[in-house]
Design a protein around this motif. Structure first.
Motif, short mmCIF file in Angstrom:
data_model
loop_
_atom_site.label_atom_id
_atom_site.label_comp_id
_atom_site.label_asym_id
_atom_site.label_seq_id
_atom_site.Cartn_x
_atom_site.Cartn_y
_atom_site.Cartn_z
N ILE A 27 26.58 27.67 37.51
CA ILE A 27 27.27 26.56 38.17
C ILE A 27 27.46 25.45 37.16
CG2 ILE A 27 27.13 24.85 40.03
CD1 ILE A 27 25.51 26.85 41.63
N GLU A 28 28.71 24.95 37.05
CA GLU A 28 29.00 23.84 36.12
C GLU A 28 29.72 22.75 36.88
OE1 GLU A 28 31.14 25.56 32.84
OE2 GLU A 28 29.35 26.66 32.16
N ASP A 29 29.22 21.55 36.81
CA ASP A 29 29.84 20.40 37.48
C ASP A 29 30.11 20.69 38.95
OD1 ASP A 29 29.83 19.21 34.96
OD2 ASP A 29 31.81 20.06 34.49
N GLY A 30 29.15 21.31 39.60
CA GLY A 30 29.28 21.53 41.04
C GLY A 30 30.23 22.66 41.43
N ARG A 31 30.74 23.39 40.45
CA ARG A 31 31.64 24.51 40.74
C ARG A 31 31.04 25.80 40.17
NH1 ARG A 31 35.99 23.26 43.94
NH2 ARG A 31 35.74 21.03 44.14
N ILE A 32 31.38 26.90 40.78
CA ILE A 32 30.89 28.18 40.28
C ILE A 32 31.71 28.58 39.04
CG2 ILE A 32 30.58 30.63 40.82
CD1 ILE A 32 30.42 29.73 43.82
N ALA A 33 31.02 28.68 37.91
CA ALA A 33 31.72 29.07 36.68
C ALA A 33 31.73 30.59 36.54
CB ALA A 33 31.03 28.43 35.47
N GLU A 34 30.68 31.23 37.03
CA GLU A 34 30.59 32.68 36.94
C GLU A 34 29.65 33.15 38.04
OE1 GLU A 34 29.06 34.15 33.22
OE2 GLU A 34 29.62 36.22 33.69
N ALA A 35 29.98 34.28 38.64
CA ALA A 35 29.08 34.85 39.65
C ALA A 35 29.13 36.36 39.56
CB ALA A 35 29.51 34.42 41.06
N ARG A 36 27.96 36.93 39.62
CA ARG A 36 27.90 38.40 39.64
C ARG A 36 27.07 38.81 40.86
NH1 ARG A 36 26.08 39.47 33.66
NH2 ARG A 36 27.61 38.24 32.50
N ILE A 37 27.58 39.79 41.57
CA ILE A 37 26.90 40.25 42.78
C ILE A 37 26.81 41.77 42.70
CG2 ILE A 37 26.81 40.08 45.30
CD1 ILE A 37 29.27 38.17 45.08
N ALA A 38 25.61 42.31 42.83
CA ALA A 38 25.44 43.77 42.89
C ALA A 38 24.63 44.10 44.14
CB ALA A 38 24.74 44.27 41.64
N LEU A 39 25.04 45.15 44.82
CA LEU A 39 24.36 45.56 46.05
C LEU A 39 23.59 46.85 45.83
CD1 LEU A 39 27.24 45.12 48.70
CD2 LEU A 39 25.58 43.42 47.90
N GLY A 40 22.41 46.94 46.44
CA GLY A 40 21.63 48.18 46.46
C GLY A 40 21.57 48.72 47.88
N GLY A 41 21.27 49.99 47.99
CA GLY A 41 21.07 50.62 49.31
C GLY A 41 22.35 50.95 50.04
N VAL A 42 23.49 50.69 49.44
CA VAL A 42 24.76 50.88 50.17
C VAL A 42 25.67 51.91 49.53
CG1 VAL A 42 24.72 48.55 51.14
CG2 VAL A 42 25.93 48.96 48.98
N ALA A 43 25.36 52.37 48.32
CA ALA A 43 26.28 53.29 47.64
C ALA A 43 25.50 54.19 46.68
CB ALA A 43 27.35 52.51 46.89
N HIS A 44 26.20 55.11 46.10
CA HIS A 44 25.64 56.10 45.15
C HIS A 44 25.32 55.45 43.81
CE1 HIS A 44 25.99 60.13 42.96
NE2 HIS A 44 25.44 60.53 44.09
N LYS A 45 25.72 54.18 43.67
CA LYS A 45 25.41 53.41 42.46
C LYS A 45 25.31 51.95 42.88
CE LYS A 45 28.82 52.56 39.56
NZ LYS A 45 29.96 52.71 38.64
N PRO A 46 24.72 51.11 42.03
CA PRO A 46 24.74 49.67 42.35
C PRO A 46 26.19 49.25 42.56
CG PRO A 46 23.27 50.11 40.50
CD PRO A 46 24.02 51.39 40.76
N TRP A 47 26.46 48.54 43.66
CA TRP A 47 27.85 48.27 44.04
C TRP A 47 28.29 46.89 43.57
CZ3 TRP A 47 31.44 51.50 45.70
CH2 TRP A 47 32.63 50.97 46.24
#
Ligand SMILES: Cc1cc2nc3c(=O)[nH]c(=O)nc-3n(C[C@H](O)[C@H](O)[C@H](O)COP(=O)(O)OP(=O)(O)OC[C@H]3O[C@@H](n4cnc5c(N)ncnc54)[C@H](O)[C@@H]3O)c2cc1C
Ligand code: SF4
Ligand code: FES
Ligand code: FES
Lengths: 178, 337
Positions: B249-269
């Protein structure tokens, strides 16, 4: 240990242990005593302890890593002996419940389990105590929550969890007792 | 358990030569393979014990990251001070998985190569395309509470069970492997695969290839991260849905975000379009909900696992809130932050 097992295991200078279906020589120090054994590759540490060495303190609850009754200390670290092939442990030091203490000379955690009534049927107890000793040595637990989370690998069908946590907290010497 | 012979090489080159043999399999901590041997699901003729290979160290990479040896245990990794300081997301995800005694035996290489916990895969009396190609899938139309909702195929709806791998996906790790053709480096996103037409292949390793290390890039995400794992009991259970978030987060805004899910697919989603939705926006619920919709687009239940869709729809924005607020989920006190 049988004499036959002893005589099969005199190959000290080997570099790469290898077997074409048969036995592999393995040296294990169990509760301070050295054992030179010839072991088939598919034998687990738990079966070796119980069936060959008659150290039946370590229990077989599930045989699949799901209960913790088989927990022992391998080179000081707690692990599920049902999921360790004995051949992989050549040169290791293993401590089972029999090696922690004996009647009249109990390990402090064994004594604390008695004092806190931390068992009913006792089946999970050897695994609980070995696991607790491992937990204390790891040094990552301070609070009751920490102890409960870090002991989650040991199930107790009798539900003695509260007293088990009390016993471990006492030996840890932390204040967070209820 | 079937009978097999055994080798314990001490050099990577010897291990790879042994591993190239037909029906050979590598054994690391054994916490998954020994179980599968007992169930007759794994049926090797030769077990190559890699436990004595010199791959048990954590070191720096030239690019300012960390190299996690394949044989470093999950416990040693999670509690390593460099990992804790620089990659707290990884420590957290590892400590959310299994138990202390399993993590003491489990290795990093074994963790990312563990097989699915699909009940049918484990039960040789039932059909399974992953275990026996062409047999059919017992889980489709069967008991599938723990199964996938994203990226499934008509041949397999299994999930990958690792927690560690979900964090590694978010951190954009790389997997270093050695085989008879030499060394190569696989970006984490390309390491595991979707089942497609070949559900027996969990990942893109070639036969006999050995994982030697996992490299973490220099980028660290020490402020805004979380690993939120939802499961049937608070410890010692696999994820039904898990969410790893790494955010800047930079200056109150999202500069970068990464989201990975487990338990829902054959690989991290992961879905980059969902992450792009967040860039430049304020870290608020509207933005998080928008990203969640993109991430879950196309999710489909198979009956008993339908609940995972609404569960994920709640877990993802909650994890994003935890990360944005700098209050990562505790793996000890399980109350939701
Ligand atoms: C009861 C139970 C609960 C668990 N709960 C969780 C959980 O909640 N979350 C979670 O993430 N995990 C969980 N696990 C799984 C555990 O994390 C894995 O079993 C472990 O990480 C595997 O590592 P290992 O070294 O023991 O692998 P092994 O069992 O030795 O090997 C596993 C597989 O990987 C292959 N392999 C190993 N090393 C390499 C290498 N270097 N290169 C190529 N192939 C290799 C082996 O051939 C084998 O197929 C649980 C396990 C059990 C038994
Ligand atoms: S979901 Fe995959 S692993 Fe499970 S039975 Fe179907 S094919 Fe086998
Ligand atoms: S007997 Fe080993 S964990 Fe249950
Ligand atoms: S005391 Fe009976 S199972 Fe724990």
């Amino acid at each position: 240990m049988s004499e036959a097992a002893l005589s099969l295991a005199n190959d000290p200078g080997r570099e790469v242990a290898s077997s074409a279906i048969g036995t592999v020589p393995v040296t294990l120090t169990i509760n301070g005593q050295e054992h030179r054994l010839a072991v088939e590759p598919w034998v687990t540490l738990l079966d070796l302890l119980r069936e060959r060495l008659h150290l039946t303190g370590s229990k077989k609850g599930c045989d699949h890593g799901q209960c913790g009754a088989c927990t022992v200390l391998i080179d000081g670290r707690r692990m599920n002996s049902c999921l360790k092939l004995a051949v992989t442990l050549d040169g290791s030091e293993i401590t089972t419940i029999e090696g922690l203490g004996q009647p009249g000379n109990l390990h402090p955690l064994q004594a604390a389990f008695l004092e806190h009534d931390a068992f009913q049927c006792g089946y999970c107890t050897p695994g609980q105590i070995c696991s607790g000793v491992g937990l204390i040595a790891e040094g990552h637990a301070r609070t009751r929550d920490d102890v409960r989370e870090q002991m989650s690998g040991n199930l107790c069908r009798c539900g003695a969890y509260t007293n088990i946590a009390d016993a471990i907290l006492e030996v840890l010497g932390t204040e967070d007792r209820e | 358990m079937i009978r097999f012979d055994y080798a314990r090489p001490t050099e990577v080159s010897d291990a790879v030569r042994e591993g190239a043999a037909e029906q050979a399999t590598y054994l690391a901590g054994g916490t998954n393979l020994v179980d599968l041997l007992k169930e007759n699901v794994a049926r090797p003729t030769r077990v190559v014990d890699i436990g004595r290979l010199p791959l048990a160290e954590i070191g720096e990479t030239e690019s300012g990251g960390l190299r996690l040896g394949a044989l470093v245990t999950n416990s040693e990794t999670a509690y390593d001070s460099r990992v804790q300081e620089r990659y707290p997301l990884l420590s957290s995800a590892i400590l959310a998985g299994a138990t202390a005694q399993l993590r003491n035996a489990a290795t990093n290489g074994g963790n990312i190569n563990q097989r699915t916990r699909c009940y049918y895969f484990y039960d040789v009396a039932t059909p399974c395309n992953k275990r026996n190609p062409g047999q059919g899938c017992g889980a489709i139309g069967g008991v599938n509470r723990i199964h996938a909702i994203l990226g499934t195929s008509p041949h397999c709806i299994a999930t990958h069970p690792s927690d560690m791998a979900v964090a590694l996906a978010a951190l954009q790790a790389e997997v270093r492997v050695t085989g008879s053709d030499g060394e190569r480096v696989i970006p984490f996103a390309d390491y595991h695969r979707l089942p497609g037409e070949e559900p027996w292949r969990d990942n893109t390793l070639k036969p006999g290839e050995l994982v030697t290390a996992i490299d973490l890039p220099a980028e660290r995400f020490t402020q805004n991260f979380t690993y939120l794992k939802l499961r049937d009991r608070l410890s010692y259970a696999f994820a039904l849905v898990s969410v790893a978030v790494a955010m800047r987060i930079e200056d109150g805004r999202i500069a970068e975000a990464r989201i990975a899910l487990g338990g829902v697919a054959h690989k991290p989603w992961r879905r980059l379009e969902a992450e792009e939705v967040l860039v430049g926006r304020a870290p608020d619920r509207a933005a998080f909900d928008a990203a969640t919709e993109v991430l879950l687009d196309g999710a489909r239940g198979h009956g008993a696992n339908d609940f995972k869709i609404p569960m994920a729809r709640k877990a993802i924005p909650r994890a994003l809130e935890q990360a944005a607020a700098g209050t990562p989920q505790s793996q000890t006190d399980k109350r939701l932050a």
